[in-house]
Enzyme design. Structure first.
Site, PDB file in Angstrom:
ATOM      1  N   HIS A  43       0.854  -1.188   0.000  1.00 55.63           N
ATOM      2  CA  HIS A  43       0.000   0.000   0.000  1.00 55.63           C
ATOM      3  C   HIS A  43       0.893   1.241   0.000  1.00 55.63           C
ATOM      4  O   HIS A  43       1.135   1.847   1.052  1.00 55.63           O
ATOM      5  CB  HIS A  43      -0.912  -0.017   1.231  1.00 55.63           C
ATOM      6  CG  HIS A  43      -1.983   1.027   1.216  1.00 55.63           C
ATOM      7  ND1 HIS A  43      -3.228   0.814   1.773  1.00 55.63           N
ATOM      8  CD2 HIS A  43      -2.008   2.290   0.735  1.00 55.63           C
ATOM      9  CE1 HIS A  43      -3.963   1.914   1.631  1.00 55.63           C
ATOM     10  NE2 HIS A  43      -3.229   2.829   1.014  1.00 55.63           N
ATOM     11  N   GLU A  70      -2.596  -1.640  -3.205  1.00 60.97           N
ATOM     12  CA  GLU A  70      -3.682  -0.854  -2.637  1.00 60.97           C
ATOM     13  C   GLU A  70      -3.341   0.624  -2.665  1.00 60.97           C
ATOM     14  O   GLU A  70      -2.162   0.992  -2.567  1.00 60.97           O
ATOM     15  CB  GLU A  70      -3.914  -1.257  -1.173  1.00 60.97           C
ATOM     16  CG  GLU A  70      -4.286  -2.699  -0.947  1.00 60.97           C
ATOM     17  CD  GLU A  70      -4.496  -3.011   0.525  1.00 60.97           C
ATOM     18  OE1 GLU A  70      -5.133  -4.040   0.817  1.00 60.97           O
ATOM     19  OE2 GLU A  70      -4.023  -2.236   1.382  1.00 60.97           O
ATOM     20  N   HIS A 190      -7.984  -5.496   7.452  1.00 62.82           N
ATOM     21  CA  HIS A 190      -7.764  -4.454   8.462  1.00 62.82           C
ATOM     22  C   HIS A 190      -8.047  -5.008   9.846  1.00 62.82           C
ATOM     23  O   HIS A 190      -9.179  -5.287  10.212  1.00 62.82           O
ATOM     24  CB  HIS A 190      -8.595  -3.189   8.237  1.00 62.82           C
ATOM     25  CG  HIS A 190      -7.951  -1.973   8.856  1.00 62.82           C
ATOM     26  ND1 HIS A 190      -7.114  -1.151   8.149  1.00 62.82           N
ATOM     27  CD2 HIS A 190      -7.991  -1.486  10.099  1.00 62.82           C
ATOM     28  CE1 HIS A 190      -6.674  -0.179   8.936  1.00 62.82           C
ATOM     29  NE2 HIS A 190      -7.196  -0.364  10.138  1.00 62.82           N
TER      30      HIS A 190
END
Length: 237
Positions: A43, A70, A190
Protein backbone atom coordinates in the site's frame (compact mmCIF):
# COMPACT_ATOMS: atom_id res chain seq x y z
CA UNK A 1 -9.73 -22.17 0.88
CA UNK A 2 -9.51 -18.43 1.42
CA UNK A 3 -6.23 -17.03 0.08
CA UNK A 4 -3.79 -15.24 2.37
CA UNK A 5 -2.15 -12.13 0.94
CA UNK A 6 0.51 -10.71 3.24
CA UNK A 7 0.85 -6.94 3.43
CA UNK A 8 4.57 -6.12 3.73
CA UNK A 9 4.29 -2.40 4.49
CA UNK A 10 5.67 -2.94 8.00
CA UNK A 11 8.77 -4.62 6.59
CA UNK A 12 9.39 -1.48 4.54
CA UNK A 13 8.83 0.69 7.63
CA UNK A 14 11.51 -1.22 9.52
CA UNK A 15 13.91 -1.01 6.58
CA UNK A 16 13.37 2.71 6.14
CA UNK A 17 14.07 3.37 9.84
CA UNK A 18 17.79 2.78 9.23
CA UNK A 19 18.00 3.99 5.66
CA UNK A 20 19.61 0.83 4.31
CA UNK A 21 18.24 -2.42 2.94
CA UNK A 22 17.74 -4.45 6.12
CA UNK A 23 15.38 -6.19 6.20
CA UNK A 24 15.48 -6.88 2.47
CA UNK A 25 11.92 -6.32 1.24
CA UNK A 26 12.33 -8.45 -1.88
CA UNK A 27 13.78 -11.35 0.09
CA UNK A 28 10.94 -11.17 2.61
CA UNK A 29 8.37 -11.24 -0.21
CA UNK A 30 10.14 -14.24 -1.73
CA UNK A 31 10.24 -16.03 1.63
CA UNK A 32 6.57 -15.37 2.41
CA UNK A 33 5.62 -17.04 -0.86
CA UNK A 34 8.00 -19.92 -0.14
CA UNK A 35 6.39 -20.34 3.30
CA UNK A 36 2.98 -20.75 1.63
CA UNK A 37 1.61 -17.19 1.39
CA UNK A 38 -0.66 -16.92 -1.64
CA UNK A 39 -0.16 -13.26 -2.34
CA UNK A 40 1.79 -10.11 -1.56
CA UNK A 41 0.04 -6.82 -0.81
CA UNK A 42 1.58 -3.36 -0.72
CA UNK A 43 0.00 0.00 0.00
CA UNK A 44 2.25 2.81 -1.23
CA UNK A 45 1.32 6.26 0.01
CA UNK A 46 2.22 9.61 -1.55
CA UNK A 47 4.97 10.33 1.03
CA UNK A 48 6.48 6.84 0.50
CA UNK A 49 7.01 6.54 4.26
CA UNK A 50 7.02 2.76 4.02
CA UNK A 51 6.52 1.19 0.59
CA UNK A 52 8.24 3.23 -2.10
CA UNK A 53 7.03 3.42 -5.67
CA UNK A 54 10.27 1.77 -6.74
CA UNK A 55 9.46 -1.15 -4.42
CA UNK A 56 6.33 -1.79 -6.46
CA UNK A 57 8.38 -1.90 -9.64
CA UNK A 58 10.99 -4.20 -8.08
CA UNK A 59 8.39 -6.57 -6.64
CA UNK A 60 6.77 -7.11 -10.03
CA UNK A 61 9.45 -9.64 -10.99
CA UNK A 62 9.53 -11.22 -7.51
CA UNK A 63 5.84 -11.93 -6.86
CA UNK A 64 4.76 -15.10 -8.63
CA UNK A 65 1.56 -15.68 -6.63
CA UNK A 66 -0.85 -12.71 -6.56
CA UNK A 67 0.36 -9.13 -6.50
CA UNK A 68 -2.10 -6.70 -4.92
CA UNK A 69 -1.44 -2.95 -4.89
CA UNK A 70 -3.68 -0.85 -2.64
CA UNK A 71 -4.12 2.88 -2.60
CA UNK A 72 -6.04 6.03 -3.39
CA UNK A 73 -6.38 6.29 -7.19
CA UNK A 74 -4.69 9.64 -7.64
CA UNK A 75 -2.70 10.28 -10.82
CA UNK A 76 0.69 9.01 -9.61
CA UNK A 77 -0.88 5.89 -8.15
CA UNK A 78 -2.82 5.15 -11.32
CA UNK A 79 0.34 5.54 -13.40
CA UNK A 80 2.23 3.19 -11.06
CA UNK A 81 -0.44 0.50 -11.24
CA UNK A 82 -0.64 0.71 -15.03
CA UNK A 83 3.14 0.38 -15.19
CA UNK A 84 3.35 -2.60 -12.81
CA UNK A 85 0.15 -4.36 -13.93
CA UNK A 86 -0.44 -6.32 -10.69
CA UNK A 87 -2.96 -9.13 -10.41
CA UNK A 88 -5.27 -6.84 -8.46
CA UNK A 89 -5.62 -3.19 -7.53
CA UNK A 90 -7.57 -2.34 -4.38
CA UNK A 91 -8.95 1.19 -4.32
CA UNK A 92 -8.82 2.78 -0.85
CA UNK A 93 -10.02 6.34 -0.06
CA UNK A 94 -7.05 7.31 2.10
CA UNK A 95 -6.53 10.95 2.94
CA UNK A 96 -3.02 12.25 2.33
CA UNK A 97 -1.02 11.74 5.52
CA UNK A 98 -3.40 9.15 6.98
CA UNK A 99 -1.68 6.80 9.42
CA UNK A 100 -3.78 3.90 8.19
CA UNK A 101 -7.04 3.27 6.38
CA UNK A 102 -10.02 4.52 8.34
CA UNK A 103 -13.11 4.13 6.13
CA UNK A 104 -14.44 2.55 3.00
CA UNK A 105 -15.63 4.34 -0.12
CA UNK A 106 -18.96 6.09 -0.44
CA UNK A 107 -19.65 4.15 -3.62
CA UNK A 108 -22.75 6.18 -4.38
CA UNK A 109 -21.23 9.65 -4.04
CA UNK A 110 -18.05 8.63 -5.92
CA UNK A 111 -19.65 6.18 -8.33
CA UNK A 112 -18.82 8.07 -11.51
CA UNK A 113 -15.17 8.56 -10.56
CA UNK A 114 -14.71 4.97 -9.42
CA UNK A 115 -16.33 3.66 -12.61
CA UNK A 116 -13.93 5.66 -14.76
CA UNK A 117 -10.86 4.49 -12.86
CA UNK A 118 -12.00 0.87 -12.77
CA UNK A 119 -12.62 0.79 -16.49
CA UNK A 120 -9.09 2.03 -17.12
CA UNK A 121 -7.59 -0.72 -14.97
CA UNK A 122 -9.80 -3.39 -16.51
CA UNK A 123 -8.79 -2.33 -20.01
CA UNK A 124 -5.27 -3.18 -18.91
CA UNK A 125 -6.19 -6.62 -17.57
CA UNK A 126 -6.01 -5.69 -13.87
CA UNK A 127 -8.65 -7.07 -11.50
CA UNK A 128 -10.23 -4.37 -9.33
CA UNK A 129 -11.48 -4.35 -5.75
CA UNK A 130 -13.11 -1.51 -3.80
CA UNK A 131 -12.55 -1.02 -0.06
CA UNK A 132 -16.01 -0.73 1.53
CA UNK A 133 -17.70 -0.61 4.91
CA UNK A 134 -20.25 -3.38 5.64
CA UNK A 135 -23.21 -1.26 4.55
CA UNK A 136 -25.64 -2.78 2.07
CA UNK A 137 -26.08 0.44 0.08
CA UNK A 138 -22.31 0.68 -0.35
CA UNK A 139 -22.20 -2.92 -1.62
CA UNK A 140 -24.91 -2.14 -4.16
CA UNK A 141 -23.06 1.03 -5.16
CA UNK A 142 -19.87 -0.98 -5.66
CA UNK A 143 -21.69 -3.33 -8.02
CA UNK A 144 -22.76 -0.35 -10.12
CA UNK A 145 -19.13 0.72 -10.66
CA UNK A 146 -18.31 -2.49 -12.51
CA UNK A 147 -15.69 -3.69 -10.02
CA UNK A 148 -15.02 -7.42 -9.82
CA UNK A 149 -14.53 -7.50 -6.06
CA UNK A 150 -15.01 -5.62 -2.82
CA UNK A 151 -12.75 -5.63 0.23
CA UNK A 152 -14.67 -5.47 3.49
CA UNK A 153 -13.10 -3.03 5.95
CA UNK A 154 -12.90 -5.15 9.10
CA UNK A 155 -11.66 -2.78 11.82
CA UNK A 156 -15.05 -2.56 13.54
CA UNK A 157 -15.48 -6.34 13.51
CA UNK A 158 -12.03 -6.79 15.08
CA UNK A 159 -12.80 -4.21 17.76
CA UNK A 160 -16.14 -5.78 18.67
CA UNK A 161 -14.65 -9.28 18.69
CA UNK A 162 -11.91 -8.15 21.08
CA UNK A 163 -14.68 -7.00 23.45
CA UNK A 164 -16.35 -10.41 23.28
CA UNK A 165 -19.19 -9.21 21.06
CA UNK A 166 -19.52 -11.88 18.39
CA UNK A 167 -22.62 -10.13 17.03
CA UNK A 168 -20.21 -7.61 15.54
CA UNK A 169 -19.91 -9.98 12.59
CA UNK A 170 -23.59 -9.62 11.60
CA UNK A 171 -23.29 -6.66 9.24
CA UNK A 172 -20.33 -8.34 7.53
CA UNK A 173 -22.24 -11.58 7.00
CA UNK A 174 -25.22 -9.70 5.55
CA UNK A 175 -22.91 -7.70 3.28
CA UNK A 176 -21.22 -10.88 2.08
CA UNK A 177 -24.56 -12.53 1.32
CA UNK A 178 -25.60 -9.52 -0.74
CA UNK A 179 -22.24 -9.38 -2.52
CA UNK A 180 -22.59 -13.04 -3.44
CA UNK A 181 -26.08 -12.41 -4.80
CA UNK A 182 -24.73 -9.52 -6.89
CA UNK A 183 -21.84 -11.59 -8.25
CA UNK A 184 -19.11 -9.63 -6.45
CA UNK A 185 -16.01 -11.42 -5.17
CA UNK A 186 -15.27 -10.82 -1.48
CA UNK A 187 -11.92 -9.87 0.05
CA UNK A 188 -11.37 -8.53 3.56
CA UNK A 189 -8.75 -6.74 5.58
CA UNK A 190 -7.76 -4.45 8.46
CA UNK A 191 -7.02 -5.63 12.01
CA UNK A 192 -7.61 -9.28 11.20
CA UNK A 193 -5.34 -11.43 13.35
CA UNK A 194 -4.67 -14.97 14.53
CA UNK A 195 -7.17 -14.31 17.32
CA UNK A 196 -10.15 -13.45 15.12
CA UNK A 197 -9.46 -14.78 11.61
CA UNK A 198 -11.03 -18.23 12.05
CA UNK A 199 -14.31 -16.82 13.38
CA UNK A 200 -14.43 -14.24 10.61
CA UNK A 201 -13.76 -16.83 7.90
CA UNK A 202 -16.46 -19.15 9.26
CA UNK A 203 -19.11 -16.41 9.07
CA UNK A 204 -18.33 -14.90 5.64
CA UNK A 205 -19.66 -17.07 2.81
CA UNK A 206 -17.32 -17.38 -0.18
CA UNK A 207 -14.52 -15.28 1.30
CA UNK A 208 -11.90 -15.29 -1.46
CA UNK A 209 -8.95 -13.45 0.08
CA UNK A 210 -7.75 -11.71 3.21
CA UNK A 211 -4.97 -9.13 3.26
CA UNK A 212 -3.13 -9.06 6.59
CA UNK A 213 -0.07 -7.02 7.50
CA UNK A 214 0.25 -5.26 10.85
CA UNK A 215 -0.99 -8.12 13.03
CA UNK A 216 0.83 -10.81 11.06
CA UNK A 217 4.21 -9.04 11.18
CA UNK A 218 3.71 -8.24 14.89
CA UNK A 219 2.84 -11.87 15.66
CA UNK A 220 5.88 -13.01 13.67
CA UNK A 221 8.19 -11.12 16.05
CA UNK A 222 7.31 -13.70 18.71
CA UNK A 223 6.36 -16.74 16.65
CA UNK A 224 8.47 -16.50 13.48
CA UNK A 225 7.34 -15.53 9.99
CA UNK A 226 7.22 -19.04 8.50
CA UNK A 227 5.25 -20.32 11.49
CA UNK A 228 2.76 -17.44 11.50
CA UNK A 229 2.05 -17.67 7.76
CA UNK A 230 1.23 -21.34 8.17
CA UNK A 231 -0.87 -20.70 11.29
CA UNK A 232 -3.03 -18.34 9.20
CA UNK A 233 -3.26 -20.88 6.38
CA UNK A 234 -4.51 -23.51 8.83
CA UNK A 235 -7.17 -21.17 10.24
CA UNK A 236 -8.32 -20.20 6.72
CA UNK A 237 -8.93 -23.79 5.57
Amino acid sequence: MTKLSVNINKIATLRNARGGNVPNLLQVATDIQKFGGQGITIHPRPDERHIRYQDARDLKSIVYTEFNIEGNPQHNFIDLVLECKPTQVTLVPDAIGAITSSAGWDTIKHQSYLTEVIQEFQRNGIRTSIFVDPILEMIEGAKSTGTERIELYTEEFAHQYSLGNENGIDSYTKSAILANELGLGINAGHDLSLENIKFFKENIPNLLEVSIGHALISEAIYLGLDNVVNMYLQKLK
